[in-house]
Enzyme design. Structure first.
Site, mmCIF file in Angstrom:
data_model
loop_
_atom_site.group_PDB
_atom_site.id
_atom_site.type_symbol
_atom_site.label_atom_id
_atom_site.label_comp_id
_atom_site.label_asym_id
_atom_site.label_seq_id
_atom_site.Cartn_x
_atom_site.Cartn_y
_atom_site.Cartn_z
ATOM 1 C CB VAL A 10 -1.379 -0.009 1.310
ATOM 2 C CG1 VAL A 10 -1.903 -1.027 0.929
ATOM 3 C CG2 VAL A 10 -0.446 -0.532 2.373
ATOM 4 N N GLY A 11 1.946 1.131 0.625
ATOM 5 C CA GLY A 11 2.538 2.759 0.093
ATOM 6 C C GLY A 11 4.176 2.413 0.258
ATOM 7 C CD GLU A 12 8.735 0.580 -2.646
ATOM 8 O OE1 GLU A 12 7.178 0.671 -3.499
ATOM 9 O OE2 GLU A 12 9.201 0.085 -3.397
ATOM 10 N N GLY A 13 8.063 4.451 1.317
ATOM 11 C CA GLY A 13 8.480 5.457 1.141
ATOM 12 C C GLY A 13 9.910 5.172 1.101
ATOM 13 C CB SER A 14 13.202 7.859 2.837
ATOM 14 O OG SER A 14 12.227 8.238 3.845
ATOM 15 N N GLY A 16 11.086 2.475 4.458
ATOM 16 C CA GLY A 16 10.610 1.011 3.953
ATOM 17 C C GLY A 16 9.393 0.993 3.687
ATOM 18 C CE LYS A 33 6.657 4.075 8.613
ATOM 19 N NZ LYS A 33 6.372 5.093 9.646
ATOM 20 C CG ASP A 126 5.415 14.730 6.456
ATOM 21 O OD1 ASP A 126 4.943 15.233 5.860
ATOM 22 O OD2 ASP A 126 5.690 13.715 6.998
HETATM 23 C C1 38R Z 1 -3.664 2.462 3.736
HETATM 24 C C2 38R Z 1 -4.988 2.083 2.511
HETATM 25 C C3 38R Z 1 -4.505 2.451 1.034
HETATM 26 N N1 38R Z 1 -3.087 3.542 1.317
HETATM 27 N N2 38R Z 1 -2.770 2.956 3.553
HETATM 28 C C4 38R Z 1 -0.158 3.854 8.762
HETATM 29 C C5 38R Z 1 -0.948 2.154 8.417
HETATM 30 C C6 38R Z 1 -1.974 2.228 7.925
HETATM 31 C C7 38R Z 1 -2.475 2.167 6.710
HETATM 32 N N3 38R Z 1 -3.387 1.354 8.257
HETATM 33 N N4 38R Z 1 -4.001 2.031 7.096
HETATM 34 C C8 38R Z 1 -3.178 2.290 5.966
HETATM 35 N N5 38R Z 1 -3.910 2.305 4.784
HETATM 36 C C9 38R Z 1 1.815 2.849 8.432
HETATM 37 C C10 38R Z 1 -2.021 3.300 3.071
HETATM 38 N N6 38R Z 1 -1.369 4.241 1.825
HETATM 39 C C11 38R Z 1 -0.357 4.444 3.252
HETATM 40 C C12 38R Z 1 -0.753 4.914 3.817
HETATM 41 C C13 38R Z 1 0.369 5.673 4.786
HETATM 42 C C14 38R Z 1 1.263 4.168 2.758
HETATM 43 C C15 38R Z 1 2.040 4.876 3.520
HETATM 44 C C16 38R Z 1 1.355 5.977 4.090
HETATM 45 C C17 38R Z 1 2.447 6.322 5.536
HETATM 46 C C18 38R Z 1 1.451 4.315 8.657
HETATM 47 C C19 38R Z 1 2.921 5.690 6.369
HETATM 48 C C20 38R Z 1 0.412 1.884 7.861
HETATM 49 N N7 38R Z 1 3.630 4.944 7.708
#
Ligand code: 38R
Length: 307
Positions: A10-14, A16, A33, A126
């Site tokens: 669902v996501g990628e950053g510096s 991880g 994460k 942020d």
């Molecule tokens: C989603 C749904 C769609 N895109 N996140 C917050 C946690 C989390 C993320 N819980 N539920 C989600 N749901 C780490 C995304 N993308 C996403 C959102 C935030 C990708 C990265 C981050 C940043 C924290 C961070 C997962 N960390």
């Protein structure tokens, strides 16, 4: 981490990656994460440990819930509740902006989450659309405290700061080491018009360009910021723009309701000391006229069962 089956990225950053996973033991859907290998990277390790410490202290309905923490093969894993989508996803689905009523509901919950952090002396630092999660029923949960840190005690200064430029307050851009809670209020201010129009308010492509965007709309920096700018080696040889004719928020967004522009202007005061606190804004007109506060707290009572 074998107990989690990966469903997708669902996501990628510096830091991880973030994956959506299923807990094999109880079927729960979570977001994991995974930080980069931490042994040889003191910075990543520092961020991870700081985030864990903060999140353990901070439990609130408008902050994402940390479920589990583990370290395997030199990597840290943080397991969070999975929340359906982000405000960035909403904006991508509605490129011309979101409805006023939805924006008001989001803003109220963003303010509540940040007011809670601030009451615990934590600044998020942020706030941006991708760090604002939204559940299927519309509950907002702030996330990514990787940059958050406890407020400095008097005299202490901050050094390790980088956040997304478009939402950065002028005091941060000029390199003021004495900043505080008002940086979060500024970021919320720049989100208000973006959520309603789909267009980022100040999309600077460098720090100096960011200051151009800000001063063109809101006027000159205050003397302290001007001094810091001219002392900052990052801006050596550059001149602050002198604004003659403002392109005010009203001029840019003549169709937005006046109440919204008033709220944005309060949050976007150049002088951080003049920005109201989130707690004050929650008590203000924007969230308390036409029965909104009563309606939303009745709704929030109803969604509490969810989590
Ligand atoms: C989603 C749904 C769609 N895109 N996140 C917050 C946690 C989390 C993320 N819980 N539920 C989600 N749901 C780490 C995304 N993308 C996403 C959102 C935030 C990708 C990265 C981050 C940043 C924290 C961070 C997962 N960390």
């Amino acid at each position: 981490m074998d107990k989690y089956q990966v469903l997708g990225l669902v996501g990628e950053g510096s830091y991880g990656v973030v994956t959506k996973c299923r807990n094999r033991e109880n079927g729960q859907i979570v977001a994991v994460k995974k930080f980069l290998e931490s042994d040889d990277d003191a910075a990543v390790r520092k961020i991870a440990l700081r985030e864990i410490k903060l999140l353990k202290q901070l439990r609130h309905e408008n902050l994402v819930n940390l479920l589990d923490v583990c370290k395997r093969k030199k990597r840290w894993y943080l397991v969070f509740e999975f929340v359906d989508h982000t405000v960035l996803d909403d904006l991508e689905a509605s490129p011309n902006g979101l409805d006023y009523s939805r924006v008001r509901k989001y803003l109220f919950q963003i303010m509540r989450g940040i007011a809670f952090c601030h009451s615990h002396n934590i600044i998020h630092r942020d706030i941006k659309p991708e760090n604002i999660l939204v559940s299927q029923s519309g509950v907002v949960k702030l996330c990514d405290f990787g940059f958050a840190r406890p407020l400095a005690t008097s005299g202490e200064v901050y050094t390790d700061y980088v956040a997304t430029r478009w939402y950065r307050a002028p005091e941060l851009l000029v390199g003021d080491s004495k900043y505080g809670r008002p940086v979060d209020v500024w970021a919320i201010g720049s989100l208000i018009t973006e959520m309603l129009t789909g267009e980022p308010l100040f999309p600077g492509d460098s720090d100096i360009d960011q200051l151009f965007h800000i001063t063109k709309c809101l006027g000159n920096l205050i003397p302290r910021q001007q001094e810091l700018f001219y002392k900052n080696p990052l801006f050596a040889g550059m001149k602050l723009p002198e604004v003659k004719e403002l392109e005010s928020l009203e001029k840019r967004y003549p169709k937005l309701p006046a109440a919204t522009l008033d709220l944005a202007k309060e949050c976007l005061q150049i002088d951080p000391d003049k920005r109201p606190s989130c707690a004050e804004l929650l008590q203000g007109d924007f969230f308390n006229k036409d029965g909104f506060a009563e309606r939303i707290s009745a709704w929030a009572q109803g969604t509490k069962m969810e989590s």
